[in-house]
Design a protein around this motif. Structure first.
Motif, mmCIF file in Angstrom:
data_model
loop_
_atom_site.group_PDB
_atom_site.id
_atom_site.type_symbol
_atom_site.label_atom_id
_atom_site.label_comp_id
_atom_site.label_asym_id
_atom_site.label_seq_id
_atom_site.Cartn_x
_atom_site.Cartn_y
_atom_site.Cartn_z
ATOM 1 N N LEU A 177 -38.990 15.081 12.844
ATOM 2 C CA LEU A 177 -38.914 16.179 11.883
ATOM 3 C C LEU A 177 -40.078 17.126 12.153
ATOM 4 N N MET A 178 -39.797 18.415 12.125
ATOM 5 C CA MET A 178 -40.882 19.414 12.196
ATOM 6 C C MET A 178 -40.803 20.219 10.918
ATOM 7 N N GLN A 238 -47.722 23.848 11.010
ATOM 8 C CA GLN A 238 -46.506 23.090 11.356
ATOM 9 C C GLN A 238 -46.888 21.654 11.691
ATOM 10 N N CYS A 239 -46.090 20.726 11.174
ATOM 11 C CA CYS A 239 -46.409 19.301 11.262
ATOM 12 C C CYS A 239 -45.181 18.519 11.742
ATOM 13 N N LEU A 240 -45.451 17.308 12.231
ATOM 14 C CA LEU A 240 -44.377 16.453 12.749
ATOM 15 C C LEU A 240 -44.349 15.115 12.029
ATOM 16 N N TYR A 245 -47.236 12.359 12.190
ATOM 17 C CA TYR A 245 -47.918 12.306 13.484
ATOM 18 C C TYR A 245 -49.435 12.413 13.286
ATOM 19 N N ALA A 246 -50.158 11.567 14.012
ATOM 20 C CA ALA A 246 -51.632 11.533 13.871
ATOM 21 C C ALA A 246 -52.271 12.843 14.314
ATOM 22 N N PHE A 300 -44.636 17.474 21.187
ATOM 23 C CA PHE A 300 -45.850 17.200 20.407
ATOM 24 C C PHE A 300 -46.962 18.225 20.644
ATOM 25 N N HIS A 301 -46.965 18.814 21.840
ATOM 26 C CA HIS A 301 -48.005 19.794 22.175
ATOM 27 C C HIS A 301 -47.354 21.156 22.302
#
Ligand code: FRU
Length: 496
Positions: A112-113, A133-135, A146-147, A203-204
């Motif tokens: 999920l984003m 924005q986060c995952l 996500y860390a 992720f990046h």
């Protein structure tokens, strides 16, 4: 690890759901498990099922710190609730887990984003939202944030872009396995733009291009972008805030816009060719699409609007519904929408009246109800002057009715729910121009599901959507003509 906030929400929604009886909900439109729902989020196909998440505040039927609710379906019409997926439980999203999307990763996990909102105190003491924005990655039920969150912040923005309005990522995977995310943002001109970010691994992330800029033409900030190819064109859907009216095409306030054009692969920019409203009614916003396994592009929107949220169900147990899933296509340069064809499997108790003459008011004994699929083809009576107005009144008894009316001389179709039981001074009417209808021919398909109507005009060339929380025993339907009109009517009850 499930946080305390998420555990609390998951526990609460199970008990709250039990207090809502089935008849108080729409039958085949998704409503929140408990409390409040707005935008569809993370609409995707995963392990053979369709997942739909939604902006969710389980504790009250009004907007609050945003969680993600979650439901799953095999046919997009029968939904099963799953436990809430996200709660605002981290420093970067303590102000809410705002809208976003989902994608399957190569290892079979679902990612999920979403937009994390952080409240930041300013030197003058005021509080501003900062959006990043986060995952979160999981198995389709439980998701681990996500860390490395947040993965996109103000540092990744092109010059002049606001860090306070930077939200609603729509993530896509490209043929080469790399990812793009299209995100709504407010540039220096104070209106809206859609930014494109790229990632090799999901992720990046880094800035790629400005996909499209509003330039203060269509409202201000553009929320909830979606971008996809359709019938040889590219389509950018956005939900602008602060629209100004433009004829009958766009209206004041929050709106929905479909931009049709071309995608320049080199520069990763969108070249607009035309724009139109997505929905011409009152209650539709923040749509998201998914591609079905057979290739169909299907859109679901929040069947409500920020400007009209005060029209509330009187039971006060839940608020917010999703629209029907609508199959999208482009014909003659316009976006067409059709109710998902699987809905036809719900059709029962067919009633047909062909060539019925309508002069004044007319009811048909077996045409009534609040879960209906009603197809009406209207034409002028030969040898008579063109009728002035034709109307369908539904959700009707002595006290209430909602009306769809058509005036061929003006080519205007209107929806009016003034008498639907609302006690609030909000917009209850909307008009739409139906180009080329001055000959008096029009086709209307009304889908009613207890507390809403979606009107598909001329095989989906336009749609008008409105909620109507009229008492459920108001189930009469009446046809009216000012002048003489001929109609063919086909009615089905929708029982799934
Ligand atoms: C659109 C919207 C989004 C935001 C969400 C918050 O309706 O304002 O831009 O992410 O709702 O709930």
């Amino acid at each position: 690890m499930t946080s305390q906030a998420l555990q609390k929400a998951r526990k609460y929604e199970i008990t709250a759901e039990r207090t809502i009886v089935e008849e108080e909900r729409p039958a085949f439109h998704l409503s929140p498990r408990a409390g409040w729902m707005n935008d569809p989020n993370g609409f995707c196909r995963y392990q053979g099922k369709y997942h739909l998440f939604y902006q969710y505040y389980p504790y009250e039927p009004k907007w609050g710190p945003m969680h993600w609710g979650h439901a799953v379906s095999e046919d997009l019409l029968h939904w099963e609730y799953l436990p809430a997926a996200l709660a605002p439980d981290m420093p970067y999203d303590q102000g809410g887990c705002f809208s976003g999307s989902a994608i399957e990763l190569p290892d079979g996990k679902l990612m999920l984003m979403y937009t994390g909102v952080r409240k930041e105190e300013q030197p003058d003491g005021t509080i501003l939202d900062v959006q990043t924005q986060c995952l979160a990655v999981g198995d389709g039920i439980d998701f681990e944030k996500y860390a490395g969150n947040p993965v996109l912040t103000e540092e990744d923005l092109p010059a002049g872009s606001s860090r306070n309005d930077f939200r609603d990522p729509k993530i896509v995977v490209r043929k080469d396995g790399t990812y793009r995310s299209y995100i709504g943002n407010r540039p220096a001109d104070g209106s809206g733009q859609v930014l494109c970010f790229q990632s090799a691994d999901g992720f990046h992330w880094s800035f790629q291009s400005i996909l499209d800029s509003n330039g203060n033409r269509l409202g201000k900030m553009w929320e909830c972008p979606d971008f996809f190819g359709l019938d040889g064109k590219h389509v950018l859907l956005v939900s602008p805030q602060d629209m100004l009216p433009q004829g009958f095409e766009y209206h004041n306030g929050n709106g929905t816009v479909c931009l049709i054009g071309r995608f320049d692969e080199e520069t990763e920019t969108f070249i607009e060719e035309s724009n139109q409203a997505v929905d011409y009614g009152i209650d539709f916003y923040a749509s998201q699409t998914v591609q079905m396994s057979d290739g169909r592009r299907v859109m679901i929107g929040w069947m409500q609007n920020w400007d009209t949220c005060e029209f509330r169900a009187h039971h006060g147990k839940w608020q917010g519904q999703m629209s029907l899933p609508r199959e999208l296509s482009i014909k003659n340069g316009r976006l067409y929408q059709a109710p998902l064809r699987e809905l036809e499997a719900f059709r029962q108790n067919k009633a047909v009246y062909q060539n019925a003459l309508i002069t004044g008011d007319k009811v048909f004994p077996d045409i009534c109800g609040r879960r209906l699929d009603l197809e009406v083809s209207v034409r002028p009576e030969e040898g008579e002057e063109l009728y002035r107005k034709f109307s369908i009144h539904f959700a009707r008894n002595e006290m209430y009715h909602t009306t769809v009316s058509f005036r061929p001389h003006e080519e205007v179709l209107k929806i009016d729910r003034k008498f639907s039981g609302s006690r609030r001074a909000i917009i209850h009417q909307r008009r739409s121009k139906v180009a080329g209808s001055s000959d008096g021919f029009i086709k209307l398909r009304l889908i009613l599901d207890r507390c809403s109507v979606e009107v598909f005009v001329n095989d989906g060339e336009q749609v008008m959507t409105a909620v109507c929380f009229t008492d459920l025993d108001a189930e009469g339907i009446m046809f009216t003509a000012d002048g003489a009109a001929r109609i063919d009517v086909v009615k089905y009850d929708l029982i799934g």
